[in-house]
Scaffold this active site. Structure first.
Site, PDB file in Angstrom:
ATOM      1  N   ASP A 103      -1.551   7.215   8.904  1.00  0.00           N
ATOM      2  CA  ASP A 103      -1.813   8.655   8.978  1.00  0.00           C
ATOM      3  C   ASP A 103      -3.101   9.025   8.240  1.00  0.00           C
ATOM      4  O   ASP A 103      -3.890   9.838   8.714  1.00  0.00           O
ATOM      5  CB  ASP A 103      -0.667   9.458   8.339  1.00  0.00           C
ATOM      6  CG  ASP A 103       0.603   9.437   9.174  1.00  0.00           C
ATOM      7  OD1 ASP A 103       0.532   9.017  10.343  1.00  0.00           O
ATOM      8  OD2 ASP A 103       1.667   9.829   8.648  1.00  0.00           O
ATOM      9  N   TYR A 168      -1.973  11.998  -4.417  1.00  0.00           N
ATOM     10  CA  TYR A 168      -1.470  10.703  -4.899  1.00  0.00           C
ATOM     11  C   TYR A 168      -2.553   9.647  -4.772  1.00  0.00           C
ATOM     12  O   TYR A 168      -3.420   9.730  -3.901  1.00  0.00           O
ATOM     13  CB  TYR A 168      -0.228  10.280  -4.100  1.00  0.00           C
ATOM     14  CG  TYR A 168       0.934  11.221  -4.297  1.00  0.00           C
ATOM     15  CD1 TYR A 168       1.789  11.078  -5.384  1.00  0.00           C
ATOM     16  CD2 TYR A 168       1.161  12.271  -3.409  1.00  0.00           C
ATOM     17  CE1 TYR A 168       2.847  11.961  -5.584  1.00  0.00           C
ATOM     18  CE2 TYR A 168       2.223  13.157  -3.601  1.00  0.00           C
ATOM     19  CZ  TYR A 168       3.060  12.997  -4.694  1.00  0.00           C
ATOM     20  OH  TYR A 168       4.093  13.870  -4.887  1.00  0.00           O
TER      21      TYR A 168
END
Ligand SMILES: [Ca+2]
Ligand SMILES: [Ca+2]
Ligand SMILES: [Ca+2]
Ligand SMILES: [Ca+2]
EC number: 1.4.3.-
Length: 392
Positions: A103, A168
């Site tokens: 993704d 992240y």
């Protein structure tokens, strides 16, 4: 011994050496990598590693043609290619699953530019002008130690890249030891952005009760073992040491995996797997590498019967378009996930790919406010009978 034989023997030895170096020439001592993509590192004991590296948009840094040479030993190929092939994330609150490698991608713009201070004493490697890979040797402590006078220490070769995916971050490491051990690792850090007041899913981190939502990351490593000269004659084996009914005897058994298969780890039976060569030996036993499961404490099958979460280790026949363990590109005729890659093709004496999965449940804690302390997950590939005795 007749004088004729005495004359022939040295000649035969020379021919044997010539044929050996002839073979070595066909298989260059260092991998034939694209310019600037070679990593060659000799550690303290004289053990050396060589390989190629490549920066890809999806997997980030991918290593190939990985070869190990113990001090004074023959150099042999271990792996054709090795990558972190997917990070599949499921949030505890039931949000849609994310496939971070496909993704978003660990590479391209998501590579974190490494600072020279982060690679002090090592060498930075660049992709599209950005420092994306640190190659460095670090002290590794004891290689062995016994009694009061016998001890040996050494170094490791550490390759490190890092990627920023939203808030992240993932730090990807590949550690290569003096004794031939390979240690793939991934470290989660960054900041918690998915928050909730629902104590069912979130661990409170703020005074008003707002907390970080837990999630499970499933890391998948893809390892195209290509042991020795031929990639086409490798064999996968499952080894178990099972207790009998009296629970006093633990019997070893070895099963050759004839066809593609998905397997589950079993601490009770001490189950593990190895890839061995079909012909090359250490002089006595076949050369092989075994998979050592670490950080198994969070391993889980997922909540939604996802087929790709039902097993821990997958053994498949090499297929170039099977790149990502989940969310694989199906437009080129390949399947979508490893459970479908595993469709009973023969793998006995073949070109084998091993996929290892590790689950990690991140339930945020107050110390993750406002930066998540690095959480590492990894495993080891350990030589088994690569040498007839400790090469160090
Ligand atoms: Ca706090
Ligand atoms: Ca082989
Ligand atoms: Ca298959
Ligand atoms: Ca292979």
């Amino acid at each position: 011994m007749t004088s004729v034989i005495k004359k022939i023997l040295p000649f035969a030895a020379i021919m044997l050496l010539l044929s050996f170096f002839g073979t070595a020439q066909a298989r260059p001592s260092t991998p034939a990598c694209p310019t600037g993509q070679t990593i060659q590192s000799t550690l303290d004991t004289g053990a050396s590693w060589s390989m190629c590296w490549e920066a890809r948009d999806q997997e980030g840094v991918v290593l190939s043609d990985i070869r190990y040479q113990g001090p004074g030993q023959v150099q042999r190929r271990v792996l054709g290619e090795m990558s972190l092939s997917q990070i599949a994330r499921n949030y505890d609150d039931g949000s849609a699953a994310e496939y971070l490698v496909t993704d978003q991608g660990l590479g391209g713009n998501n590579f974190i530019a490494l600072q020279s201070s982060e690679c002090s004493g090592g060498e930075l490697h660049y992709a599209s002008g950005k420092a994306v890979l640190c190659e460095i040797q670090k002290d590794a402590g004891f290689i062995y130690k016994y009694g009061t006078s016998v001890a040996r220490t050494g170094k490791v070769l550490e390759l490190m890249s890092a990627s920023q995916l939203g808030s992240y971050s993932y730090t990807v490491q590949w550690i290569f030891h003096e004794n031939g051990t390979i240690e793939p690792k991934v470290g989660l850090s960054g900041t918690v952005t998915k928050t909730s007041y629902d104590p069912n899913f979130a661990w409170p981190m703020q005074q008003d009760g707002l907390g970080g939502v837990g999630f499970v990351d499933n890391y998948y490593w893809r390892m195209d073992f290509d042991l020795g000269t031929s990639a086409w004659n490798d064999v996968a084996e499952q080894i178990t040491s099972t207790l009998d009914v009296t629970r006093t005897l633990r019997s070893k058994s070895i099963e050759t995996l004839s066809n593609e298969t998905a397997r589950v780890f079993s601490p009770e039976s001490k189950r593990f797997w190895r890839i061995r060569d079909g012909s090359e030996t250490n002089g006595v036993s076949p050369i092989s590498y075994e998979l050592v499961m670490l950080n198994y404490d969070h391993q889980s099958k997922g909540a939604n019967n996802e087929a790709w979460l039902q097993s821990d280790v997958y053994f498949t026949s090499y297929n170039a378009c099977e790149r990502f363990a989940v969310d694989n590109d199906t437009s080129s005729g390949c399947a979508w996930d490893i459970s479908q890659f595993t469709n009973s093709q023969g793998i006995n004496s073949n070109d084998i790919v091993v996929w290892n999965r590790l689950s990690y449940h991140h339930l945020p804690r107050d110390e993750d406010d406002n930066v998540i302390g690095m959480r590492w997950n990894g495993f080891k590939l350990l030589p088994r009978d690569w040498h007839a005795q400790n090469p160090l």
